[in-house]
Write an enzyme that holds these catalytic residues in place. Structure first.
Site, PDB file in Angstrom:
ATOM      1  N   SER A  95     -11.136   0.165   3.537  1.00 37.45           N
ATOM      2  CA  SER A  95     -10.359  -0.186   4.728  1.00 37.45           C
ATOM      3  C   SER A  95      -9.642   1.056   5.235  1.00 37.45           C
ATOM      4  O   SER A  95      -8.782   1.598   4.542  1.00 37.45           O
ATOM      5  CB  SER A  95      -9.347  -1.282   4.396  1.00 37.45           C
ATOM      6  N   ARG A 150       0.819  -1.216   0.000  1.00 35.54           N
ATOM      7  CA  ARG A 150       0.000   0.000   0.000  1.00 35.54           C
ATOM      8  C   ARG A 150       0.850   1.262   0.000  1.00 35.54           C
ATOM      9  O   ARG A 150       0.507   2.246   0.648  1.00 35.54           O
ATOM     10  CB  ARG A 150      -0.981   0.016   1.185  1.00 35.54           C
ATOM     11  N   GLU A 160      -4.752   3.864   6.068  1.00 38.08           N
ATOM     12  CA  GLU A 160      -4.530   3.569   4.651  1.00 38.08           C
ATOM     13  C   GLU A 160      -4.800   4.774   3.768  1.00 38.08           C
ATOM     14  O   GLU A 160      -4.081   4.967   2.781  1.00 38.08           O
ATOM     15  CB  GLU A 160      -5.407   2.377   4.222  1.00 38.08           C
TER      16      GLU A 160
END
Length: 376
Positions: free
Chosen positions: A248, A166, A368
């Site tokens: 998320s 990520r 995130e």
């Protein structure tokens, strides 16, 4: 490009927070996007490039700068140097899931597990998006981008983007600047030409309920993934508050094998593949004919942030008193705006969750989404 009346970012982001910027441009062509960026950089304004707004958590105050909305679209098919494969060059503003749908419809494999992820194609390498064990870095060939420091356009191979879990050199991490300040104009991926495939990844096989190596159609994989994401509130729906978030909110934690052993055995976990191509460099002047054996190191482990959150006592639907921000009723990893929540309310909930997980397991969950004008 076209200058438009600035809108509140709460109207343009899926988490529905954020004030209006000083200026706003809509760019529907690559030329217009480049022009808007160069003009903004020459003025020295703070700036934000906005795609789908699905991975952005914006503070409550107005944004003192310029927002450029990337609305370029288009898919170009190109030959691949590899037999049985094809390349797609996609404009940055193209919808990510529209690209996945196109690939599946044409029998191009490699993106299907990432069905239903919101946002635009240009944002996908920045975040190195992924789902169920599949990531964009597995198929990404190169990106065309423009650098803020020079205003020049270049084609950059995927290997130079620093892609990790990520992350990339282009991502604005909480508390730090990106290593390379640039904007992606187009993305090129290399896909397998196959209407069906054998699913290998453990996470994806588990999600699909597969127990053998029988090839399955790409269309079936996409349908199952969309159904799974829908059941977790991970598909955008105007009428479902559980989808008014950033998907998320926290990353699954990457820990060492030793740290993983300290967690309860029932905590879901997946090994992070080690670098099998690691190179040992021995200076020629000191080489005596002996090559030291490669040390076998246990790979890092990815553990489920959703499981950690729930085991820390944060259940689906949890919210703090008098707050309009809530954990999704369908998925413990999603923080949602139940209607009129401020960024401060979302941040308060996020900090509370971080503190509970840290107290229980000694791990600090990392956000995130990209944070703009907000702190955790």
């Amino acid at each position: 490009m076209r200058e438009v009346e600035p809108l509140r970012l709460a109207e343009l982001t899926t988490l529905r927070t954020g004030g209006a910027p000083d200026r706003m441009f809509d760019a529907t062509t690559t030329e217009g996007l480049v022009e808007a960026l160069r003009e903004t950089w020459e003025r020295g304004d703070p700036w934000l490039v906005l795609g789908g707004g699905s991975n952005l958590f914006v503070g409550d105050e107005p944004f003192d700068g310029t927002v450029i909305r990337v609305r370029t679209t288009g898919i170009e098919e190109l030959p691949s140097p590899h037999a049985g494969r094809i390349r797609l060059r996609v404009q940055a503003g193209h919808g990510w899931d529209d690209l996945v749908a196109y690939a599946v419809e044409h029998g191009y494999a490699g993106l299907e597990a990432m069905s239903g992820i919101p946002g635009t194609v240009g944002a996908s390498p920045v975040q190195n998006i992924g789902a169920y064990g599949q990531e964009i870095q597995e198929t990404l060939v190169e990106v065309e981008l423009i650098d803020e420091s020079t205003g020049e356009i270049s084609t950059v191979p995927a290997a130079e983007l620093g892609l990790g879990f990520r992350t990339s050199v282009l991502k604005h991490h909480h508390g730090s600047e990106p290593q390379r300040r640039a904007v992606i104009l187009s993305v090129t991926v290399d896909l397998l030409v196959a209407g069906e495939r054998v699913v290998r990844g453990e996470q994806l096989r588990r999600a699909l309920g597969l127990t053998d190596d029988t090839p399955v159609p790409l269309t079936w994989v996409r349908e199952r993934i969309l159904a799974t994401r829908g059941s977790k509130g991970m598909l955008l729906d105007e009428h479902d508050p559980d989808t008014h978030g950033v998907g998320s909110f926290f990353q699954n934690a990457i820990v060492t094998a030793a740290q993983a052993r300290t967690l309860p055995p029932e905590c879901p976990r997946w090994p992070v593949a080690p670098d099998l191509d690691a190179v040992t460099v021995i200076p020629l002047a000191s080489y005596d004919g002996y090559v030291p054996p490669t040390r076998a190191e246990a790979p890092d482990v990815k553990v489920s942030a959703a499981w950690l959150i729930e085991q820390a006592g944060i259940r689906k639907g949890f919210k703090l008193p008098r707050s309009r921000a809530s954990v999704s009723t369908k998925h413990a990893l999603a923080l949602t705006n139940r209607g009129g929540a401020t960024a401060a309310e979302v941040a308060e909930l996020a900090r509370f969750i971080q503190s509970r997980v840290h107290a229980e397991f000694g791990l600090v969950l990392q956000p995130e989404p990209v944070l703009l004008g907000v702190d955790l």
